[in-house]
Design a protein around this motif. Sequence first.
Motif, PDB file in Angstrom:
ATOM      1  N   ALA A 213     -11.242 -10.543   0.607  1.00 37.09           N
ATOM      2  CA  ALA A 213     -10.349 -11.896  -0.072  1.00 37.09           C
ATOM      3  C   ALA A 213      -9.740 -11.410  -1.347  1.00 37.09           C
ATOM      4  N   GLY A 214     -10.362 -10.599  -2.107  1.00 40.62           N
ATOM      5  CA  GLY A 214      -9.690 -10.012  -3.199  1.00 40.62           C
ATOM      6  C   GLY A 214      -9.184  -8.743  -3.353  1.00 40.62           C
ATOM      7  N   ALA A 215      -8.860  -8.315  -1.949  1.00 40.64           N
ATOM      8  CA  ALA A 215      -8.253  -6.838  -2.115  1.00 40.64           C
ATOM      9  C   ALA A 215      -7.315  -6.696  -2.932  1.00 40.64           C
ATOM     10  N   LYS A 216      -7.020  -5.453  -3.858  1.00 35.21           N
ATOM     11  CA  LYS A 216      -6.040  -5.287  -4.807  1.00 35.21           C
ATOM     12  C   LYS A 216      -4.769  -4.711  -3.895  1.00 35.21           C
ATOM     13  N   THR A 217      -3.567  -5.029  -4.720  1.00 35.85           N
ATOM     14  CA  THR A 217      -2.354  -4.643  -4.127  1.00 35.85           C
ATOM     15  C   THR A 217      -2.037  -3.551  -4.806  1.00 35.85           C
ATOM     16  N   LEU A 218      -1.887  -2.497  -3.988  1.00 37.23           N
ATOM     17  CA  LEU A 218      -1.554  -1.066  -4.422  1.00 37.23           C
ATOM     18  C   LEU A 218      -0.091  -0.702  -4.168  1.00 37.23           C
ATOM     19  N   PRO A 219       0.807  -0.914  -5.552  1.00 32.38           N
ATOM     20  CA  PRO A 219       2.281  -0.551  -5.342  1.00 32.38           C
ATOM     21  C   PRO A 219       2.407   0.569  -4.595  1.00 32.38           C
ATOM     22  N   ALA A 220       1.895   1.680  -4.924  1.00 29.56           N
ATOM     23  CA  ALA A 220       2.454   3.092  -4.497  1.00 29.56           C
ATOM     24  C   ALA A 220       2.030   3.181  -2.976  1.00 29.56           C
ATOM     25  N   VAL A 221       1.030   2.596  -2.556  1.00 30.62           N
ATOM     26  CA  VAL A 221       0.587   2.493  -0.911  1.00 30.62           C
ATOM     27  C   VAL A 221       1.754   1.524  -0.299  1.00 30.62           C
ATOM     28  N   GLU A 222       2.223   0.598  -1.006  1.00 38.80           N
ATOM     29  CA  GLU A 222       2.950  -0.198  -0.494  1.00 38.80           C
ATOM     30  C   GLU A 222       4.499   0.358  -0.299  1.00 38.80           C
ATOM     31  N   ARG A 223       4.746   1.098  -1.214  1.00 41.09           N
ATOM     32  CA  ARG A 223       5.799   1.823  -1.171  1.00 41.09           C
ATOM     33  C   ARG A 223       5.961   2.935  -0.237  1.00 41.09           C
ATOM     34  N   PHE A 224       4.938   3.547   0.043  1.00 33.98           N
ATOM     35  CA  PHE A 224       4.734   4.680   0.981  1.00 33.98           C
ATOM     36  C   PHE A 224       4.932   4.135   2.330  1.00 33.98           C
ATOM     37  N   ALA A 225       4.198   2.755   2.590  1.00 35.96           N
ATOM     38  CA  ALA A 225       4.056   2.326   3.871  1.00 35.96           C
ATOM     39  C   ALA A 225       5.474   1.638   4.107  1.00 35.96           C
ATOM     40  N   ILE A 275      -0.116  20.953   7.711  1.00 40.57           N
ATOM     41  CA  ILE A 275       0.684  19.734   8.334  1.00 40.57           C
ATOM     42  C   ILE A 275       2.030  19.552   8.024  1.00 40.57           C
ATOM     43  N   ALA A 276       2.791  19.749   9.114  1.00 38.99           N
ATOM     44  CA  ALA A 276       4.290  20.072   8.943  1.00 38.99           C
ATOM     45  C   ALA A 276       5.082  18.882   8.331  1.00 38.99           C
ATOM     46  N   ARG A 277       4.539  17.684   8.333  1.00 40.96           N
ATOM     47  CA  ARG A 277       5.128  16.382   7.784  1.00 40.96           C
ATOM     48  C   ARG A 277       5.064  16.489   6.294  1.00 40.96           C
ATOM     49  N   PRO A 278       6.000  15.734   5.941  1.00 41.60           N
ATOM     50  CA  PRO A 278       5.944  15.572   4.384  1.00 41.60           C
ATOM     51  C   PRO A 278       4.793  14.842   3.938  1.00 41.60           C
ATOM     52  N   SER A 279       3.913  15.369   2.829  1.00 46.12           N
ATOM     53  CA  SER A 279       2.919  14.637   2.394  1.00 46.12           C
ATOM     54  C   SER A 279       2.867  14.323   0.939  1.00 46.12           C
ATOM     55  N   VAL A 280       2.161  13.481   0.280  1.00 52.80           N
ATOM     56  CA  VAL A 280       1.904  13.076  -0.951  1.00 52.80           C
ATOM     57  C   VAL A 280       0.598  13.067  -1.467  1.00 52.80           C
ATOM     58  N   ARG A 281       0.209  13.211  -2.685  1.00 47.34           N
ATOM     59  CA  ARG A 281      -0.988  12.872  -3.178  1.00 47.34           C
ATOM     60  C   ARG A 281      -0.886  11.579  -3.949  1.00 47.34           C
ATOM     61  N   TYR A 282      -1.934  10.724  -3.795  1.00 48.28           N
ATOM     62  CA  TYR A 282      -1.690   9.384  -4.497  1.00 48.28           C
ATOM     63  C   TYR A 282      -1.761   9.319  -5.789  1.00 48.28           C
ATOM     64  N   THR A 283      -2.690  10.408  -6.685  1.00 42.48           N
ATOM     65  CA  THR A 283      -2.701  10.435  -7.820  1.00 42.48           C
ATOM     66  C   THR A 283      -1.565  11.035  -8.646  1.00 42.48           C
ATOM     67  N   GLN A 284      -0.517  11.652  -7.752  1.00 43.31           N
ATOM     68  CA  GLN A 284       0.574  12.482  -8.324  1.00 43.31           C
ATOM     69  C   GLN A 284       2.004  11.619  -8.224  1.00 43.31           C
ATOM     70  N   ILE A 285       1.730  10.346  -7.649  1.00 43.10           N
ATOM     71  CA  ILE A 285       2.826   9.596  -7.407  1.00 43.10           C
ATOM     72  C   ILE A 285       3.246   8.930  -8.629  1.00 43.10           C
ATOM     73  N   GLY A 286       4.435   8.954  -9.116  1.00 38.02           N
ATOM     74  CA  GLY A 286       4.919   8.273 -10.376  1.00 38.02           C
ATOM     75  C   GLY A 286       5.612   6.852  -9.981  1.00 38.02           C
ATOM     76  N   PRO A 287       5.765   6.227 -10.972  1.00 33.21           N
ATOM     77  CA  PRO A 287       6.279   4.592 -10.913  1.00 33.21           C
ATOM     78  C   PRO A 287       7.616   4.691 -10.198  1.00 33.21           C
ATOM     79  N   GLN A 288       8.464   5.802 -10.482  1.00 32.71           N
ATOM     80  CA  GLN A 288      10.064   5.875 -10.101  1.00 32.71           C
ATOM     81  C   GLN A 288      10.106   6.669  -8.737  1.00 32.71           C
ATOM     82  N   ASP A 289       8.928   7.438  -8.377  1.00 34.53           N
ATOM     83  CA  ASP A 289       9.081   8.434  -7.294  1.00 34.53           C
ATOM     84  C   ASP A 289       9.741   7.799  -6.083  1.00 34.53           C
ATOM     85  N   ASP A 290      10.436   8.630  -5.446  1.00 37.00           N
ATOM     86  CA  ASP A 290      11.224   8.271  -4.026  1.00 37.00           C
ATOM     87  C   ASP A 290      10.177   8.678  -3.083  1.00 37.00           C
ATOM     88  N   LEU A 291       9.676   7.548  -2.284  1.00 28.93           N
ATOM     89  CA  LEU A 291       8.628   7.990  -1.072  1.00 28.93           C
ATOM     90  C   LEU A 291       9.224   7.768   0.270  1.00 28.93           C
TER      91      LEU A 291
END
Length: 409
Positions: A213-225, A275-291
């Motif tokens: 009910a109170g799940a956080k909004t995670l902007p970096a995950v939303e941009r990734f998705a 993994i052959a596909r492009p990957s990223v780590r959550y803690t290394q995502i910056g606010p303006q990074d293109d995902l």
Amino acid sequence: MRFLYDLGVLAMVAGMRIAAVFNPKARLWVRGRRGIFRRMERAVEPGADIAWFHAASLGEFEQGRPLIEALREACPSYRILVTFFSPSGYEIRKNYSGADYVFYLPADTPRNVRRFMRIFRPKIAVFVKYEFWVNYLLAMKRSGTRLYLISSIFREGQIFFRPWGGLFRRALDAFDYIFVQNEASRELLSSIGYDRCDVAGDTRFDRVSAIAAGAKTLPAVERFAAGAPIFVAGSTWPLDEELLLGLIDRYRDVKFIVAPHEIDSARIEALRARIARPSVRYTQIGPQDDLSEAQVLFVDTIGILSSVYRYGRWGYIGGGFGAGIHNTLEAAVFGLPLAFGPRYRKFREACDLVACGGARSVTDAGELSEWFGALYGSDEETRRAGEACRAYVAEHRGATDRILREICR
């Protein structure tokens, strides 16, 4: 028997001190208890009415947390004390704002127990699920503390039901009331003459419902998705990840979020290299990074997995190829069809989720691929299995209110 028990506790403490030389968790266990009574004496308010909650580790704390917060709201005059046995609970929740005091539990020696009881004199004590420290329990019975055990499960092989378990049966009798998860546990307690018991269920259902009910909004995950279908694999171990690699490689239009149980940087980088596909780590995502090109996201931090599940369409829960699967309810509450390894039968909720069609146990990569292929190819099957998970959680809520009524009564 009491002498042997006390000797065993001393041996455990000595073993921890030796292990602390080599093991970081044992080191935290030992260091966290140094000078603990002085810190307790400085912290506690004279004459405060204490409600004490004890949990072995983080998982048990999360089970007890709904009751802590409900009691604080219902009885605000109580000061809340939370103790942990394990560093994995204390180090993560030592700043928990829902408690007035958070400490490690001093080892269960007679001297430590006397000092602890002198400082806090708890009016109410709630132990969560499995913790049975004999000296603490018997001391509280003598002092008149109202003592409760919640969300517990009992099994035939436990010492309480053995001919030589008299000391532990005495300790069990210290509880004013025991709230168990199932009828089988109630019957076992009845077989040794303990009838102050109620099948209240598991408070984790209330906890995961509150989290959802109170799940956080995670902007970096939303941009990734970015609107793509998401497969979330939570609390994974190496054997789980071996199975997942095939899915990640095959289903190129599905994005994957992988949250390893151990967030060791070197291990995550080694996995990314496979993994052959492009990957990223959550803690290394910056606010303006293109995902826009990222297709696999590794969650390399703690505390957000329960909110990450909200972005998933399908889920995998790790641990089922080791000691046992991790928390399935955190994902089930969001309606994700689930898969996990074969070691799940000690966990009632996992068995129930399999029985109701919301989850599937797999033993190898082929079975995982078969399970996911059927869901991937059918929106209706995905919806049906996900709804079975969501409904199962909803049907089992309410243990917290049931327990709170008895405590307040």
